[in-house]
Design a protein around this motif. Structure first.
Motif, short mmCIF file in Angstrom:
data_model
loop_
_atom_site.label_atom_id
_atom_site.label_comp_id
_atom_site.label_asym_id
_atom_site.label_seq_id
_atom_site.Cartn_x
_atom_site.Cartn_y
_atom_site.Cartn_z
N ASP A 170 0.83 -1.16 -0.03
CA ASP A 170 -0.18 0.01 -0.11
C ASP A 170 0.74 1.28 -0.15
O ASP A 170 1.19 1.69 0.88
N GLY A 171 1.39 1.72 -1.24
CA GLY A 171 2.26 2.84 -1.36
C GLY A 171 2.87 2.72 -2.75
O GLY A 171 2.62 2.03 -3.67
N ASN A 172 3.94 3.67 -2.81
CA ASN A 172 4.48 3.94 -4.02
C ASN A 172 5.87 3.35 -4.35
O ASN A 172 6.24 2.97 -3.29
N GLY A 173 6.08 2.82 -5.48
CA GLY A 173 7.29 2.14 -5.77
C GLY A 173 8.30 3.57 -6.33
O GLY A 173 8.57 4.59 -5.78
N VAL A 174 8.39 3.47 -7.86
CA VAL A 174 9.28 4.49 -8.49
C VAL A 174 8.57 5.81 -8.58
O VAL A 174 9.00 6.79 -8.99
N LEU A 175 7.31 5.71 -8.22
CA LEU A 175 6.46 6.90 -8.48
C LEU A 175 6.58 7.68 -7.18
O LEU A 175 5.95 7.60 -6.03
N VAL A 233 0.96 0.04 -4.88
CA VAL A 233 -0.44 0.28 -5.07
C VAL A 233 -1.00 1.50 -4.01
O VAL A 233 -1.11 1.31 -2.91
N ALA A 234 -1.01 2.76 -4.76
CA ALA A 234 -1.47 3.81 -3.82
C ALA A 234 -3.02 4.14 -4.21
O ALA A 234 -3.56 3.96 -5.43
N LYS A 235 -3.51 4.78 -3.20
CA LYS A 235 -4.74 5.14 -3.41
C LYS A 235 -5.16 6.67 -3.92
O LYS A 235 -6.23 7.13 -4.57
N LYS A 236 -4.24 7.38 -3.73
CA LYS A 236 -4.10 8.76 -4.35
C LYS A 236 -2.84 9.01 -4.91
O LYS A 236 -1.84 8.50 -4.78
N LEU A 237 -2.96 10.19 -5.83
CA LEU A 237 -1.96 10.34 -6.77
C LEU A 237 -0.94 11.15 -5.99
O LEU A 237 -1.01 12.43 -5.37
N LEU A 238 0.43 10.88 -6.01
CA LEU A 238 1.60 11.51 -5.25
C LEU A 238 1.76 12.42 -6.32
O LEU A 238 2.41 12.17 -7.73
N GLN A 239 1.78 13.68 -6.39
CA GLN A 239 2.06 14.93 -7.30
C GLN A 239 3.62 15.30 -7.38
O GLN A 239 4.10 16.09 -6.37
N VAL A 240 4.25 14.35 -8.30
CA VAL A 240 5.78 14.71 -8.16
C VAL A 240 5.84 14.67 -9.80
O VAL A 240 5.24 14.04 -10.60
N ASP A 241 7.13 15.24 -10.22
CA ASP A 241 7.56 15.42 -11.73
C ASP A 241 6.66 16.14 -12.36
O ASP A 241 6.12 15.57 -13.46
N GLY A 242 5.79 17.23 -11.88
CA GLY A 242 4.80 17.66 -13.03
C GLY A 242 3.36 17.03 -12.91
O GLY A 242 2.55 17.60 -13.39
N LEU A 243 3.21 15.78 -12.22
CA LEU A 243 1.91 15.15 -12.22
C LEU A 243 1.08 16.10 -11.09
O LEU A 243 1.37 16.29 -10.21
N GLU A 244 -0.16 16.39 -11.80
CA GLU A 244 -0.91 16.94 -10.91
C GLU A 244 -2.51 16.32 -10.93
O GLU A 244 -2.92 15.97 -11.79
N ASN A 245 -3.26 16.40 -9.71
CA ASN A 245 -4.56 16.06 -9.83
C ASN A 245 -5.60 17.08 -10.14
O ASN A 245 -6.28 17.75 -9.54
N ALA A 281 -14.36 0.96 -17.49
CA ALA A 281 -14.61 -0.44 -16.81
C ALA A 281 -13.42 -0.95 -16.20
O ALA A 281 -12.23 -0.29 -16.60
N GLY A 282 -13.48 -1.71 -15.24
CA GLY A 282 -12.31 -2.27 -14.51
C GLY A 282 -11.20 -2.76 -15.38
O GLY A 282 -11.90 -3.80 -16.42
N GLY A 283 -10.19 -2.75 -15.27
CA GLY A 283 -9.00 -2.93 -16.15
C GLY A 283 -8.46 -1.86 -17.02
O GLY A 283 -7.53 -1.77 -17.76
N ASP A 284 -9.42 -0.79 -17.34
CA ASP A 284 -9.00 0.44 -18.05
C ASP A 284 -7.76 1.06 -17.33
O ASP A 284 -7.91 1.17 -16.10
N SER A 285 -6.98 1.84 -17.93
CA SER A 285 -6.01 2.46 -17.43
C SER A 285 -5.30 3.64 -18.44
O SER A 285 -5.55 3.46 -19.50
N PHE A 286 -4.32 4.44 -17.73
CA PHE A 286 -3.87 5.38 -18.59
C PHE A 286 -2.34 5.75 -17.79
O PHE A 286 -2.33 5.59 -16.49
N PRO A 287 -1.21 5.84 -18.53
CA PRO A 287 0.21 6.25 -18.05
C PRO A 287 0.13 7.48 -17.45
O PRO A 287 -0.58 8.44 -17.55
N LEU A 288 1.06 7.49 -16.14
CA LEU A 288 1.36 8.51 -15.47
C LEU A 288 2.71 9.04 -16.05
O LEU A 288 3.69 8.61 -15.70
N SER A 334 9.44 15.01 -17.11
CA SER A 334 10.56 14.67 -17.65
C SER A 334 10.26 13.59 -18.73
O SER A 334 11.59 13.29 -19.44
N GLY A 335 9.14 13.31 -18.85
CA GLY A 335 8.62 12.29 -19.96
C GLY A 335 8.74 11.06 -19.67
O GLY A 335 8.45 10.00 -20.50
N THR A 336 9.23 10.79 -18.25
CA THR A 336 9.40 9.41 -17.96
C THR A 336 7.89 8.89 -17.55
O THR A 336 7.06 9.37 -16.69
#
Length: 309
Positions: A143-148, A170-182, A195-202, A206-208
């Motif tokens: 329950d937390g972040n890895g490389v994010l 596996v985090a429940k909220k977005l860690l706002q780092v490297d320009g990521l914003e909610n 639907a369950g299984g849908d996703s999009f990249p963060l 930096s483009g990572t």
């Protein structure tokens, strides 16, 4: 199979030393030490699939998935229960449980959650290896972040490197780092997860690609934020997390949370945070902290809701 202890006395020397020093030292010195340790361990992270089962579409060969959690005694930010569960896969039935009351001696600081909690979780893995080696999980969901993470080394990476086990953040909220914003754009992307299984990249500034936002269940509108911890690819991490979800939260993490809370109530006879029966009943009120930075911890007593990793 269940293993349960009443107190944590067997933490590794590294964990004990780090915790004691963190209490005694000024915050600046503590942070400097922790940053150096994170940088040293980060060099050991493997962000690709290392096991044959990870590359199989059906995860053939995967039999045991683990989950970890730390739950606090209500109103007490020091006394806690560290929990490790192992579930069969794909049945997702609990085959091993280890709950242990602990006293957290390292302070909480945003971005350094691992130094507060990982020593106890590492101990739980070591107890399992000694008592029931055949039940050691082939992967751990955390329950937390890895490389994010601000420095690319969250709690899932930390635990993975120290245990040498594949780990998924596996985090429940977005860690706002490297320009990521909610922000509005992010919320619109979430709305498009149908639907369950849908996703999009963060994708950071930096483009990572730092992780994936995943709608884990058909009946959950809030995504999970999946990131690589250690010894697994992001693609496999997302597929496995989805495959472990009966509700929004993957079952290994959910069961570790339920059982740690229940252990607190049974051991101390106090009304700890309510054990969730379903995802929508998991939230417990708690103080807000660092609301601008995202979350790495469960909705429970004693852990700051946002800005930790």
């Amino acid at each position: 199979m269940t293993a349960a202890g009443s107190d944590a006395t067997g933490r590794g020397a590294w964990g004990c030393a780090m915790a004691r020093e963190a209490v005694a030292w000024p915050p600046e010195e503590t942070l400097s030490l922790w940053k150096r340790e994170q940088a040293r361990l980060k060099a050991l992270v493997v962000d690709r699939d290392t096991e044959a089962w990870q590359r199989d579409a059906a995860f053939s060969g995967l039999q045991r998935v683990g989950g970890v959690d730390v739950s606090f005694v209500k109103g007490d930010s020091v006394s806690a229960c560290a929990s490790l569960v192992v579930l069969s896969y794909p049945e997702l039935e609990v085959v091993y449980e280890d709950c242990c009351m602990v006293s957290l001696t390292a302070p909480y600081m945003s971005g350094f959650l691992a130094f507060r909690e990982v020593p106890f979780l590492e101990d739980a893995v070591q107890r399992l290896r000694e008592k029931e080696p055949r039940l050691v999980p082939q992967v751990l969901l955390v329950d937390g972040n890895g490389v994010l993470h601000h420095r690319g080394f969250g709690v899932a990476c930390h635990l993975g490197v120290l245990t040498d086990l594949p780990c998924i953040g596996v985090a429940k909220k977005l860690l706002q780092v490297d320009g990521l914003e909610n922000n509005a754009q992010h919320k619109e992307k979430i709305r498009l997860l149908r639907a369950g299984g849908d996703s999009f990249p963060l994708i950071g500034g930096s483009g990572t690609v730092l992780g994936m936002a995943l709608r884990s269940h058909d009946h959950s509108s809030k995504p999970l934020y999946i990131s690589v911890g250690h010894k697994i690819s992001l693609e496999a991490a997302v597929r496995l997390t989805r495959g472990c979800c009966k509700f929004r939260i993957p079952e290994p993490v959910r069961q570790a949370d339920i059982r740690s809370r229940d252990y607190i109530r049974r051991t101390l006879g106090v009304p700890g945070p309510p054990a969730p029966g379903q995802e929508r009943s998991q939230k417990v009120q708690k103080p807000k902290m660092c609301p601008q930075e995202g979350s790495e911890e469960p909705e429970g007593e004693g852990r700051p809701p946002e800005g930790h990793s």
